[in-house]
Design a protein around this motif. Structure first.
Motif, PDB file in Angstrom:
ATOM      1  N   ASP A  35       0.598  -1.383  -0.379  1.00  0.00           N
ATOM      2  CA  ASP A  35       0.182  -0.414  -0.078  1.00  0.00           C
ATOM      3  C   ASP A  35       1.123   1.325   0.075  1.00  0.00           C
ATOM      4  N   THR A  90     -11.624   2.951  -6.867  1.00  0.00           N
ATOM      5  CA  THR A  90     -11.672   3.156  -8.463  1.00  0.00           C
ATOM      6  C   THR A  90     -13.573   4.381  -8.135  1.00  0.00           C
ATOM      7  N   GLU A 156     -19.137  -3.759   4.942  1.00  0.00           N
ATOM      8  CA  GLU A 156     -18.053  -3.349   5.684  1.00  0.00           C
ATOM      9  C   GLU A 156     -18.661  -3.959   7.261  1.00  0.00           C
ATOM     10  N   LYS A 262     -21.328   5.314  -6.377  1.00  0.00           N
ATOM     11  CA  LYS A 262     -20.719   6.150  -7.227  1.00  0.00           C
ATOM     12  C   LYS A 262     -20.288   4.257  -7.928  1.00  0.00           C
TER      13      LYS A 262
HETATM   14  N1  NAD Z   1     -15.563  -0.144   0.973  1.00  0.00           N
HETATM   15  C1  NAD Z   1     -16.230  -1.422   0.112  1.00  0.00           C
HETATM   16  O1  NAD Z   1     -16.872  -1.415   1.240  1.00  0.00           O
HETATM   17  C2  NAD Z   1     -16.065  -2.624  -0.572  1.00  0.00           C
HETATM   18  C3  NAD Z   1     -17.192  -3.842  -1.140  1.00  0.00           C
HETATM   19  C4  NAD Z   1     -16.824  -4.462  -2.367  1.00  0.00           C
HETATM   20  C5  NAD Z   1     -16.070  -3.601  -2.956  1.00  0.00           C
HETATM   21  N2  NAD Z   1     -15.262  -2.911  -2.928  1.00  0.00           N
HETATM   22  C6  NAD Z   1     -14.173  -1.485  -3.671  1.00  0.00           C
HETATM   23  O2  NAD Z   1     -12.730  -2.651  -3.190  1.00  0.00           O
HETATM   24  C7  NAD Z   1     -11.989  -0.930  -4.122  1.00  0.00           C
HETATM   25  C8  NAD Z   1     -11.117  -0.453  -2.938  1.00  0.00           C
HETATM   26  O3  NAD Z   1     -11.903  -0.045  -2.211  1.00  0.00           O
HETATM   27  P1  NAD Z   1     -11.733   0.307   0.082  1.00  0.00           P
HETATM   28  O4  NAD Z   1     -12.966   0.583   0.380  1.00  0.00           O
HETATM   29  O5  NAD Z   1     -10.728  -0.479  -0.014  1.00  0.00           O
HETATM   30  O6  NAD Z   1     -10.425   1.768  -0.207  1.00  0.00           O
HETATM   31  P2  NAD Z   1      -9.895   2.073   0.068  1.00  0.00           P
HETATM   32  O7  NAD Z   1      -9.614   3.603   0.061  1.00  0.00           O
HETATM   33  O8  NAD Z   1     -10.276   2.264   1.741  1.00  0.00           O
HETATM   34  O9  NAD Z   1      -8.590   0.797  -0.004  1.00  0.00           O
HETATM   35  C9  NAD Z   1      -7.418   1.564  -0.997  1.00  0.00           C
HETATM   36  C10 NAD Z   1      -6.515   1.323  -0.276  1.00  0.00           C
HETATM   37  O10 NAD Z   1      -5.832   1.558  -1.621  1.00  0.00           O
HETATM   38  C11 NAD Z   1      -4.687   2.650  -1.381  1.00  0.00           C
HETATM   39  N3  NAD Z   1      -3.626   2.965  -3.187  1.00  0.00           N
HETATM   40  C12 NAD Z   1      -4.220   3.493  -3.487  1.00  0.00           C
HETATM   41  N4  NAD Z   1      -3.607   3.847  -4.931  1.00  0.00           N
HETATM   42  C13 NAD Z   1      -2.682   2.299  -4.614  1.00  0.00           C
HETATM   43  C14 NAD Z   1      -2.015   2.023  -5.480  1.00  0.00           C
HETATM   44  N5  NAD Z   1      -1.698   2.694  -7.161  1.00  0.00           N
HETATM   45  N6  NAD Z   1      -1.103   1.169  -4.641  1.00  0.00           N
HETATM   46  C15 NAD Z   1      -0.500   0.388  -3.649  1.00  0.00           C
HETATM   47  N7  NAD Z   1      -1.549   0.827  -2.613  1.00  0.00           N
HETATM   48  C16 NAD Z   1      -2.492   2.334  -3.586  1.00  0.00           C
HETATM   49  C17 NAD Z   1      -5.096   3.292  -0.522  1.00  0.00           C
HETATM   50  O11 NAD Z   1      -4.234   3.798   0.011  1.00  0.00           O
HETATM   51  C18 NAD Z   1      -6.098   2.581  -0.051  1.00  0.00           C
HETATM   52  O12 NAD Z   1      -5.483   1.906   1.258  1.00  0.00           O
HETATM   53  C19 NAD Z   1     -13.316  -0.196  -4.555  1.00  0.00           C
HETATM   54  O13 NAD Z   1     -13.067  -0.159  -5.889  1.00  0.00           O
HETATM   55  C20 NAD Z   1     -14.139  -0.302  -3.887  1.00  0.00           C
HETATM   56  O14 NAD Z   1     -15.196  -0.052  -4.254  1.00  0.00           O
HETATM   57  C21 NAD Z   1     -15.299  -1.714  -1.565  1.00  0.00           C
END
Ligand code: NAD
Length: 396
Positions: A35, A90, A156, A262
């Protein structure tokens, strides 16, 4: 080809990546979380959760101390793992457009560390076509890695049970990629659903949009009933009681957070912005704080009142404030009310005060997130509960 680790998760410090990494480690796999957020990486390596996730604290500490789980800000850590799972955020932009290049860009940045023989699993929720775009990027870079899209469907706060209970959608571009991805996720669940990457991309967007539409329906029904002076909680009770066909009609409430809105907009963009249902849902859900404030203005002399908002997370029991509509409510009340103060027992944020401070000064309380402690909160002031968690109806 042998690899020193089983899995590396790109974006592994996030709300999705971290629980996933913990879950794999619980099943005995060696996991690296890559990360770019150094503070999160440091916290995870100290065996501490950077955010609340039920049931994750103990297995995290255990996995870190055993060495099965470690976090890193070093992109070179990606080269040592057999399976590379990408789950970066995203978001849509200020104009509600998805950026189709977020995932390909993250992969491109790691190009020099990708190794032949690795399986690349995309897990972010993406605009349909992003898997193909990522494959194109890899091909242009001359990289030969197999690709699968395996969307995350946990909510979550429930990740540590749902990662093991929910069926996993597996969509490899080739039979070989599907088999490898299936083998990986069978460490977590016995239920695997196989489709093509494009079908899986759409399946994930439809899943979240369907939920968003349902919340919008409930919210519009609530506003209709409310405007007619009727308590929607009683109407809903009449609809759902012993009537399974309507059992999934939700109660009203802020439908917010980092995903549903989104992803509905990602789907709208995919359909060339021709998505009346999705855009209507957005107007209803995002308009709810405006409706609530306009109703309160009719009932109270808001301009002379100190208003308190209890609960600022985007949903009950959560510490996540991303895209929370409680903050939109706060913004509106900063204009309409004499003052507004906000509290949340789970959220640390400089804009908040303690619950005691809110209760001391407020003339009116509004529940902004349906946290359990508010169910039987005793207060002298009127409590506005559009969620119906206090069992006193939802007429506002
Ligand atoms: N939050 C949810 O409940 C949930 C559920 C299902 C799917 N999703 C999907 O999962 C994905 C992530 O969501 P999230 O809530 O975990 O986001 P988040 O922002 O909590 O986590 C993303 C992580 O990626 C890291 N990051 C960003 N760019 C990076 C890179 N180039 N290299 C390495 N690390 C990088 C960020 O520092 C962050 O820690 C999204 O596409 C979201 O739509 C989220």
């Amino acid at each position: 080809m042998t690899f020193e680790r089983d899995v590396v998760i790109v974006g592994g410090g996030g709300r999705v990546g971290l629980p996933l990494g913990i879950a794999f480690a619980m099943r005995g796999l060696s996991v690296t979380l890559y990360d770019i957020n150094a503070a999160v990486v440091e916290k995870v390596n100290a065996g501490q959760l950077p955010f609340a996730e039920a049931g994750a604290a103990e297995p995290l500490a255990e996995a870190v101390s055993s060495g099965r789980l470690r976090a890193s800000t070093d992109p070179a850590s990606v080269s040592g793992a057999e399976n590379v799972i990408v789950v970066v955020g995203t978001p849509v932009d200020d104009h509600l457009n998805p950026d189709l290049h977020v995932v390909p860009r993250a992969v491109e940045k790691l190009a020099q560390f990708l190794t032949p023989g690795q399986l690349l699993v995309l897990r972010s929720t993406v605009h349909p076509g992003v898997t193909a775009l990522t494959e194109k990027t890899l091909a242009q870079l001359g990289l030969v890695v197999e690709v699968a899209f395996c969307p995350e469907r946990i909510a979550e706060g429930h990740a540590m049970t749902e990662l093991f209970d929910l069926p996993q959608i597996v969509a490899g571009r080739t039979e070989g990629a599907s088999e490898r991805a299936e083998k990986l996720f069978r460490h977590l669940t016995n239920q695997v659903v196989r489709v093509s990457p494009e079908e899986a991309e759409l399946a994930k967007l439809f899943t979240n949009t369907w939920r968003y539409l349902k919340f919008a329906t409930a919210n519009q029904f609530w506003m209709m009933a409310n405007d007619a002076g009727l308590d929607f909680a009683r109407v809903r009770m009449a609809i759902t009681q012993d009537y399974p066909r309507a059992a999934d009609l939700p109660m009203p409430g802020f439908a917010a957070g980092p995903c549903l809105f989104k992803d509905t907009m990602q789907l709208a963009a995919f359909n060339k912005n021709n998505f009346v249902l999705g855009h209507s849902a957005m107007l209803i859900n995002e308009g709810l704080p405006l409706y609530l404030v306009s109703r309160l203005e009719q009932r109270f002399d808001l301009a002379s009142m100190n208003v308190g908002i209890l609960g600022m997370a985007f949903k009950g029991g959560s510490d996540d404030i991303r895209e929370s509509l409680a903050f939109k409510l706060r913004k509106l009340l900063q204009v309409k009310a004499h003052s507004v103060r906000c509290a949340d027992p789970y959220v640390t944020d400089p804009r908040l005060v303690t619950q005691e401070e809110v209760l001391e000064s407020a003339d009116l309380l509004i529940i902004g997130a349906p946290h359990k402690p508010y169910r039987d909160l005793v207060a002298e002031q009127p409590i506005v509960d559009m969620w119906g968690i206090r069992g006193e109806g939802v007429l506002v």
